[in-house]
Design a protein around this motif. Sequence first.
Motif, PDB file in Angstrom:
ATOM      1  N   TYR A 154     -58.674-113.168 -50.959  1.00 34.58           N
ATOM      2  CA  TYR A 154     -60.038-112.737 -51.298  1.00 34.58           C
ATOM      3  C   TYR A 154     -60.749-113.780 -52.182  1.00 34.58           C
ATOM      4  O   TYR A 154     -61.202-113.485 -53.283  1.00 34.58           O
ATOM      5  CB  TYR A 154     -60.034-111.351 -51.973  1.00 34.58           C
ATOM      6  CG  TYR A 154     -58.901-111.111 -52.949  1.00 34.58           C
ATOM      7  CD1 TYR A 154     -58.951-111.563 -54.277  1.00 34.58           C
ATOM      8  CD2 TYR A 154     -57.767-110.421 -52.547  1.00 34.58           C
ATOM      9  CE1 TYR A 154     -57.922-111.345 -55.156  1.00 34.58           C
ATOM     10  CE2 TYR A 154     -56.722-110.192 -53.428  1.00 34.58           C
ATOM     11  CZ  TYR A 154     -56.813-110.668 -54.737  1.00 34.58           C
ATOM     12  OH  TYR A 154     -55.770-110.460 -55.606  1.00 34.58           O
ATOM     13  N   PRO A 155     -60.844-115.031 -51.685  1.00 33.15           N
ATOM     14  CA  PRO A 155     -61.464-116.080 -52.499  1.00 33.15           C
ATOM     15  C   PRO A 155     -62.917-115.740 -52.805  1.00 33.15           C
ATOM     16  O   PRO A 155     -63.610-115.112 -51.992  1.00 33.15           O
ATOM     17  CB  PRO A 155     -61.364-117.320 -51.603  1.00 33.15           C
ATOM     18  CG  PRO A 155     -61.317-116.772 -50.210  1.00 33.15           C
ATOM     19  CD  PRO A 155     -60.530-115.500 -50.313  1.00 33.15           C
ATOM     20  N   TYR A 156     -63.360-116.177 -53.980  1.00 34.48           N
ATOM     21  CA  TYR A 156     -64.753-115.912 -54.342  1.00 34.48           C
ATOM     22  C   TYR A 156     -65.667-116.796 -53.499  1.00 34.48           C
ATOM     23  O   TYR A 156     -65.610-118.029 -53.567  1.00 34.48           O
ATOM     24  CB  TYR A 156     -65.014-116.161 -55.826  1.00 34.48           C
ATOM     25  CG  TYR A 156     -66.474-115.934 -56.144  1.00 34.48           C
ATOM     26  CD1 TYR A 156     -66.985-114.643 -56.191  1.00 34.48           C
ATOM     27  CD2 TYR A 156     -67.347-117.002 -56.322  1.00 34.48           C
ATOM     28  CE1 TYR A 156     -68.336-114.419 -56.415  1.00 34.48           C
ATOM     29  CE2 TYR A 156     -68.696-116.783 -56.550  1.00 34.48           C
ATOM     30  CZ  TYR A 156     -69.182-115.492 -56.596  1.00 34.48           C
ATOM     31  OH  TYR A 156     -70.521-115.279 -56.805  1.00 34.48           O
ATOM     32  N   VAL A 157     -66.511-116.171 -52.695  1.00 34.69           N
ATOM     33  CA  VAL A 157     -67.470-116.881 -51.845  1.00 34.69           C
ATOM     34  C   VAL A 157     -68.860-116.256 -52.003  1.00 34.69           C
ATOM     35  O   VAL A 157     -69.660-116.271 -51.080  1.00 34.69           O
ATOM     36  CB  VAL A 157     -67.038-116.887 -50.360  1.00 34.69           C
ATOM     37  CG1 VAL A 157     -65.824-117.764 -50.147  1.00 34.69           C
ATOM     38  CG2 VAL A 157     -66.766-115.466 -49.851  1.00 34.69           C
ATOM     39  N   HIS A 183     -66.165-106.029 -53.562  1.00 33.82           N
ATOM     40  CA  HIS A 183     -67.501-105.832 -54.143  1.00 33.82           C
ATOM     41  C   HIS A 183     -68.188-107.157 -54.468  1.00 33.82           C
ATOM     42  O   HIS A 183     -69.361-107.162 -54.849  1.00 33.82           O
ATOM     43  CB  HIS A 183     -67.413-104.984 -55.418  1.00 33.82           C
ATOM     44  CG  HIS A 183     -66.644-105.636 -56.535  1.00 33.82           C
ATOM     45  ND1 HIS A 183     -65.274-105.827 -56.488  1.00 33.82           N
ATOM     46  CD2 HIS A 183     -67.054-106.139 -57.734  1.00 33.82           C
ATOM     47  CE1 HIS A 183     -64.872-106.418 -57.606  1.00 33.82           C
ATOM     48  NE2 HIS A 183     -65.932-106.614 -58.371  1.00 33.82           N
ATOM     49  N   LEU A 184     -67.481-108.283 -54.303  1.00 34.27           N
ATOM     50  CA  LEU A 184     -68.048-109.584 -54.644  1.00 34.27           C
ATOM     51  C   LEU A 184     -68.609-110.338 -53.446  1.00 34.27           C
ATOM     52  O   LEU A 184     -69.258-111.369 -53.612  1.00 34.27           O
ATOM     53  CB  LEU A 184     -66.995-110.450 -55.340  1.00 34.27           C
ATOM     54  CG  LEU A 184     -66.483-109.913 -56.684  1.00 34.27           C
ATOM     55  CD1 LEU A 184     -65.412-110.834 -57.247  1.00 34.27           C
ATOM     56  CD2 LEU A 184     -67.635-109.770 -57.679  1.00 34.27           C
ATOM     57  N   THR A 186     -69.765-109.713 -48.969  1.00 38.18           N
ATOM     58  CA  THR A 186     -69.712-108.913 -47.752  1.00 38.18           C
ATOM     59  C   THR A 186     -68.648-109.493 -46.835  1.00 38.18           C
ATOM     60  O   THR A 186     -68.298-110.686 -46.915  1.00 38.18           O
ATOM     61  CB  THR A 186     -71.059-108.922 -47.016  1.00 38.18           C
ATOM     62  OG1 THR A 186     -71.334-110.260 -46.578  1.00 38.18           O
ATOM     63  CG2 THR A 186     -72.181-108.434 -47.929  1.00 38.18           C
ATOM     64  N   VAL A 187     -68.124-108.661 -45.969  1.00 37.40           N
ATOM     65  CA  VAL A 187     -67.161-109.139 -44.985  1.00 37.40           C
ATOM     66  C   VAL A 187     -67.802-110.215 -44.115  1.00 37.40           C
ATOM     67  O   VAL A 187     -67.178-111.238 -43.803  1.00 37.40           O
ATOM     68  CB  VAL A 187     -66.647-107.969 -44.127  1.00 37.40           C
ATOM     69  CG1 VAL A 187     -65.863-108.484 -42.926  1.00 37.40           C
ATOM     70  CG2 VAL A 187     -65.785-107.031 -44.965  1.00 37.40           C
ATOM     71  N   ARG A 188     -69.042-110.012 -43.741  1.00 41.54           N
ATOM     72  CA  ARG A 188     -69.736-110.986 -42.885  1.00 41.54           C
ATOM     73  C   ARG A 188     -69.843-112.345 -43.565  1.00 41.54           C
ATOM     74  O   ARG A 188     -69.637-113.384 -42.926  1.00 41.54           O
ATOM     75  CB  ARG A 188     -71.123-110.461 -42.512  1.00 41.54           C
ATOM     76  CG  ARG A 188     -71.944-111.430 -41.663  1.00 41.54           C
ATOM     77  CD  ARG A 188     -71.242-111.767 -40.366  1.00 41.54           C
ATOM     78  NE  ARG A 188     -71.918-112.832 -39.630  1.00 41.54           N
ATOM     79  CZ  ARG A 188     -71.285-113.758 -38.930  1.00 41.54           C
ATOM     80  NH1 ARG A 188     -69.970-113.771 -38.856  1.00 41.54           N
ATOM     81  NH2 ARG A 188     -71.967-114.677 -38.285  1.00 41.54           N
ATOM     82  N   ASN A 189     -70.150-112.365 -44.845  1.00 38.59           N
ATOM     83  CA  ASN A 189     -70.238-113.633 -45.571  1.00 38.59           C
ATOM     84  C   ASN A 189     -68.887-114.332 -45.575  1.00 38.59           C
ATOM     85  O   ASN A 189     -68.793-115.541 -45.310  1.00 38.59           O
ATOM     86  CB  ASN A 189     -70.709-113.395 -46.998  1.00 38.59           C
ATOM     87  CG  ASN A 189     -70.787-114.680 -47.803  1.00 38.59           C
ATOM     88  OD1 ASN A 189     -71.411-115.655 -47.396  1.00 38.59           O
ATOM     89  ND2 ASN A 189     -70.135-114.682 -48.952  1.00 38.59           N
ATOM     90  N   ALA A 190     -67.828-113.582 -45.856  1.00 44.87           N
ATOM     91  CA  ALA A 190     -66.494-114.171 -45.857  1.00 44.87           C
ATOM     92  C   ALA A 190     -66.138-114.717 -44.484  1.00 44.87           C
ATOM     93  O   ALA A 190     -65.588-115.822 -44.351  1.00 44.87           O
ATOM     94  CB  ALA A 190     -65.468-113.136 -46.305  1.00 44.87           C
ATOM     95  N   GLU A 191     -66.473-113.978 -43.440  1.00 46.36           N
ATOM     96  CA  GLU A 191     -66.176-114.426 -42.085  1.00 46.36           C
ATOM     97  C   GLU A 191     -66.929-115.710 -41.745  1.00 46.36           C
ATOM     98  O   GLU A 191     -66.394-116.602 -41.075  1.00 46.36           O
ATOM     99  CB  GLU A 191     -66.529-113.328 -41.084  1.00 46.36           C
ATOM    100  CG  GLU A 191     -65.567-112.140 -41.126  1.00 46.36           C
ATOM    101  CD  GLU A 191     -66.003-111.014 -40.204  1.00 46.36           C
ATOM    102  OE1 GLU A 191     -67.219-110.954 -39.884  1.00 46.36           O
ATOM    103  OE2 GLU A 191     -65.138-110.213 -39.806  1.00 46.36           O
ATOM    104  N   ARG A 192     -68.181-115.823 -42.193  1.00 44.29           N
ATOM    105  CA  ARG A 192     -68.974-117.030 -41.943  1.00 44.29           C
ATOM    106  C   ARG A 192     -68.317-118.246 -42.596  1.00 44.29           C
ATOM    107  O   ARG A 192     -68.249-119.330 -42.001  1.00 44.29           O
ATOM    108  CB  ARG A 192     -70.399-116.869 -42.471  1.00 44.29           C
ATOM    109  CG  ARG A 192     -71.283-115.962 -41.641  1.00 44.29           C
ATOM    110  CD  ARG A 192     -72.662-115.814 -42.267  1.00 44.29           C
ATOM    111  NE  ARG A 192     -73.364-117.091 -42.386  1.00 44.29           N
ATOM    112  CZ  ARG A 192     -73.643-117.703 -43.541  1.00 44.29           C
ATOM    113  NH1 ARG A 192     -73.277-117.171 -44.688  1.00 44.29           N
ATOM    114  NH2 ARG A 192     -74.295-118.844 -43.541  1.00 44.29           N
ATOM    115  N   PRO A 223     -64.502-101.202 -59.578  1.00 43.90           N
ATOM    116  CA  PRO A 223     -64.134-100.665 -58.262  1.00 43.90           C
ATOM    117  C   PRO A 223     -62.847-101.230 -57.676  1.00 43.90           C
ATOM    118  O   PRO A 223     -62.494-100.911 -56.554  1.00 43.90           O
ATOM    119  CB  PRO A 223     -65.333-101.058 -57.406  1.00 43.90           C
ATOM    120  CG  PRO A 223     -65.763-102.366 -57.979  1.00 43.90           C
ATOM    121  CD  PRO A 223     -65.581-102.223 -59.472  1.00 43.90           C
ATOM    122  N   MET A 224     -62.143-102.087 -58.418  1.00 46.13           N
ATOM    123  CA  MET A 224     -60.900-102.659 -57.916  1.00 46.13           C
ATOM    124  C   MET A 224     -59.775-101.638 -58.064  1.00 46.13           C
ATOM    125  O   MET A 224     -59.679-100.947 -59.078  1.00 46.13           O
ATOM    126  CB  MET A 224     -60.574-103.954 -58.661  1.00 46.13           C
ATOM    127  CG  MET A 224     -61.586-105.046 -58.415  1.00 46.13           C
ATOM    128  SD  MET A 224     -61.287-106.558 -59.351  1.00 46.13           S
ATOM    129  CE  MET A 224     -61.774-106.042 -61.011  1.00 46.13           C
TER     130      MET A 224
END
Length: 255
Positions: A154-157, A183-184, A186-192, A223-224
């Motif tokens: 879950y790298p910070y992106v 919470h840091l 979106t899944v879409r951002n990480a996928e991009r 929320p973690m």
Amino acid sequence: MDTLLQRWDRLSPHATFIGPEDDLPRPTALLFHGCGGIRAHLPRYAEAAKAKGWRAAIVDSYAPRGWSREFAMATVCTGLMFRGDRRAGDVLASIAGVSARADVDASTLLVGGWSHGGWGIMEAMSADRRPGALGVADPGSVDLGGVRGAYLAYPYVGLVAVNRMRPWRHCPRILAVVARRDHLTTVRNAERVHEMVRRCGAEVETWMAEGTHSFDEPMSAPPMRYDENLTAEALDRFGRLLEDLAPVRPLRGPA
């Protein structure tokens, strides 16, 4: 400004090495903590590496600087200081320093980062490494050829990671862990971001973990939320990645 050697001289007294009880040159995983500092989950990953015949080095970026967890939570975790590009200097210095050890096979290294640590790794892999970049005088002096794998938990992106879409210059095999309820980002951002890395020729495997950011860190900080079942799966996937990169080497038997 530190050279990589000077930086490693500062970091190494606070690095924890775990591995087989021998002096054989073994493949080694370098583990970089999140913004909250060293936590109880990292030794579990180090032990998973040991079980595969690897060594592991847990690198503490805070103790050499005299930073407490409380200080880091208030400054690093909020993005006020020591962002990913600064952390990348520690990543490169650790690669250089660990590679020089006689009990390390410098041709087979993995870098593993959790949240902020993953951010630092991504900056190290993508930066142009001109003198003075990444907070060190000679970032280009380390050979990344031995870095054959990366484990990005879950790298910070998020928005503060302004270089997250910068193409990587060194492209090892990657296992990227995406937390469904992070919470840091979106899944879409990480996928991009991971798709961009894939375009450099890297083999990028993504695992969608059905949990929160830091799901493998025993804590209670909504929320973690800690999830032992997901943690067990993460440790298994981490171990299988190491095994794929370098099969288990037999421990030295009695003389």
